[in-house]
Design a protein around this motif. Structure first.
Motif, short mmCIF file in Angstrom:
data_model
loop_
_atom_site.label_atom_id
_atom_site.label_comp_id
_atom_site.label_asym_id
_atom_site.label_seq_id
_atom_site.Cartn_x
_atom_site.Cartn_y
_atom_site.Cartn_z
N ARG A 16 -37.65 11.23 40.63
CA ARG A 16 -36.94 10.18 41.49
C ARG A 16 -36.64 8.69 39.88
O ARG A 16 -37.52 8.99 39.29
CB ARG A 16 -38.57 9.19 42.22
N PHE A 17 -35.93 8.71 41.03
CA PHE A 17 -35.55 7.58 40.02
C PHE A 17 -35.27 5.95 40.58
O PHE A 17 -36.44 5.74 41.81
CB PHE A 17 -33.87 7.54 39.89
N ASN A 18 -35.60 4.62 39.46
CA ASN A 18 -36.25 3.46 40.11
C ASN A 18 -34.81 2.70 40.35
O ASN A 18 -34.89 1.39 40.80
CB ASN A 18 -36.82 2.76 39.13
N GLN A 19 -33.62 3.76 41.06
CA GLN A 19 -32.73 3.07 41.61
C GLN A 19 -31.48 4.03 41.72
O GLN A 19 -32.27 5.21 42.36
CB GLN A 19 -31.65 2.17 40.42
N SER A 23 -24.16 7.76 44.43
CA SER A 23 -22.78 8.28 43.58
C SER A 23 -22.64 8.70 42.43
O SER A 23 -21.93 9.11 42.33
CB SER A 23 -22.42 6.42 43.54
N SER A 24 -24.00 9.36 41.34
CA SER A 24 -24.15 10.14 40.35
C SER A 24 -23.26 11.01 40.57
O SER A 24 -23.01 11.46 41.75
CB SER A 24 -25.37 10.61 39.89
N THR A 25 -22.11 12.04 39.47
CA THR A 25 -21.26 12.94 39.91
C THR A 25 -21.72 13.66 38.37
O THR A 25 -21.99 15.39 39.48
CB THR A 25 -19.90 12.86 39.50
N LEU A 26 -23.63 14.16 37.82
CA LEU A 26 -24.03 14.73 36.86
C LEU A 26 -25.10 14.23 36.95
O LEU A 26 -25.67 12.93 37.15
CB LEU A 26 -23.09 14.95 35.98
N ARG A 27 -26.07 15.51 38.01
CA ARG A 27 -27.63 15.26 37.78
C ARG A 27 -28.50 16.15 36.92
O ARG A 27 -27.34 18.10 37.09
CB ARG A 27 -27.70 15.49 38.88
N LYS A 28 -28.45 15.94 35.94
CA LYS A 28 -29.85 17.17 34.73
C LYS A 28 -30.88 16.63 35.06
O LYS A 28 -31.53 16.03 35.39
CB LYS A 28 -29.40 17.63 33.75
N ILE A 29 -32.25 17.82 35.55
CA ILE A 29 -33.17 18.15 35.03
C ILE A 29 -33.34 18.13 33.49
O ILE A 29 -32.69 19.48 33.72
CB ILE A 29 -34.69 18.97 35.95
N LYS A 30 -33.76 17.60 32.68
CA LYS A 30 -33.86 18.03 31.46
C LYS A 30 -35.43 18.37 31.40
O LYS A 30 -36.88 17.31 31.55
CB LYS A 30 -33.44 16.87 30.47
N TYR A 31 -36.25 18.76 29.77
CA TYR A 31 -37.29 18.78 29.40
C TYR A 31 -37.70 19.68 28.09
O TYR A 31 -36.06 19.65 27.66
CB TYR A 31 -37.57 20.41 30.87
N ILE A 32 -38.93 19.01 27.88
CA ILE A 32 -38.93 19.92 26.45
C ILE A 32 -40.57 21.21 26.72
O ILE A 32 -41.50 20.62 27.40
CB ILE A 32 -39.34 18.66 25.53
N LEU A 45 -28.83 16.34 44.97
CA LEU A 45 -29.35 15.01 44.83
C LEU A 45 -30.70 14.93 46.21
O LEU A 45 -30.25 16.00 47.52
CB LEU A 45 -27.59 14.00 44.94
N SER A 46 -31.77 14.14 46.65
CA SER A 46 -32.25 14.58 47.64
C SER A 46 -32.38 13.12 48.23
O SER A 46 -32.57 12.21 47.34
CB SER A 46 -33.91 15.05 47.02
N GLY A 47 -31.40 12.55 49.25
CA GLY A 47 -32.23 10.90 49.30
C GLY A 47 -30.91 9.62 47.98
O GLY A 47 -30.46 10.76 47.99
N THR A 48 -31.12 9.25 47.76
CA THR A 48 -30.74 8.63 46.90
C THR A 48 -31.32 8.20 45.80
O THR A 48 -30.33 7.51 44.65
CB THR A 48 -31.03 6.62 48.27
N THR A 49 -32.10 8.30 45.98
CA THR A 49 -33.47 8.39 44.23
C THR A 49 -33.74 9.23 43.84
O THR A 49 -34.57 9.32 42.32
CB THR A 49 -34.65 7.43 45.08
N ASP A 50 -34.01 10.30 44.16
CA ASP A 50 -34.94 11.49 43.83
C ASP A 50 -33.48 12.74 43.40
O ASP A 50 -31.97 13.20 44.58
CB ASP A 50 -35.73 12.10 45.25
N ILE A 51 -33.72 13.83 42.42
CA ILE A 51 -33.27 15.16 41.84
C ILE A 51 -34.23 15.81 42.04
O ILE A 51 -34.77 15.29 42.17
CB ILE A 51 -32.33 14.38 41.73
N TYR A 52 -33.62 16.96 42.53
CA TYR A 52 -34.59 18.42 42.24
C TYR A 52 -34.15 19.25 41.74
O TYR A 52 -32.58 19.54 41.95
CB TYR A 52 -35.01 18.23 43.51
N TYR A 53 -35.03 20.52 41.47
CA TYR A 53 -33.98 21.67 41.35
C TYR A 53 -35.58 23.11 41.39
O TYR A 53 -36.16 22.09 41.09
CB TYR A 53 -34.12 21.49 39.17
N ASP A 54 -35.08 23.66 42.48
CA ASP A 54 -35.54 24.66 42.80
C ASP A 54 -35.23 25.63 41.38
O ASP A 54 -34.47 26.52 40.97
CB ASP A 54 -34.99 26.03 44.00
#
Length: 99
Positions: A16-19, A23-32, A45-54
């Motif tokens: 979840r983002f705090n905003q 309208s983002s065009t590129l979405r990533k989940i990064k990891y270490i 994108l899920s809703g307006t503030t969340d992104i997800y990856y299966d």
């Protein structure tokens, strides 16, 4: 997130983002990974503030969650005008099966 296990492949990682990032065009989940290796997955994108990856199976015997130990995850989005924003990071411990 619930307890995570090495080689688990039925899992959705949601951040979840705090905003509003709808309208983002590129979405990533990064990891270490626990060994320090960094990477990223294309997210949806899920809703307006969340992104997800299966997570998926890389091959018959191995998932993308391939190391036990502490993982760090965070989201990163880019907008059409070049602006970008990260989410807060989340640390999750990945257990070996049976732990």
């Amino acid at each position: 997130m619930d307890k995570l296990y090495k080689n688990q492949s039925k899992l959705r990682i949601t951040l979840r983002f705090n905003q509003d990032v709808s309208s983002s065009t590129l979405r990533k989940i990064k990891y270490i990974k626990p060994d320090g290796t960094a990477g990223e997955w294309n997210a949806s994108l899920s809703g307006t503030t969340d992104i997800y990856y299966d997570l998926s199976v890389v091959n018959v015997d191995k998932s993308q969650l391939d190391q036990a130990g502490k993982w760090v995850f965070w989201g990163f989005v880019t907008f059409a005008d070049g602006r970008s924003a990260p989410s807060e990071s989340v640390e999750e411990f990945v257990y070996n099966e049976g732990e």
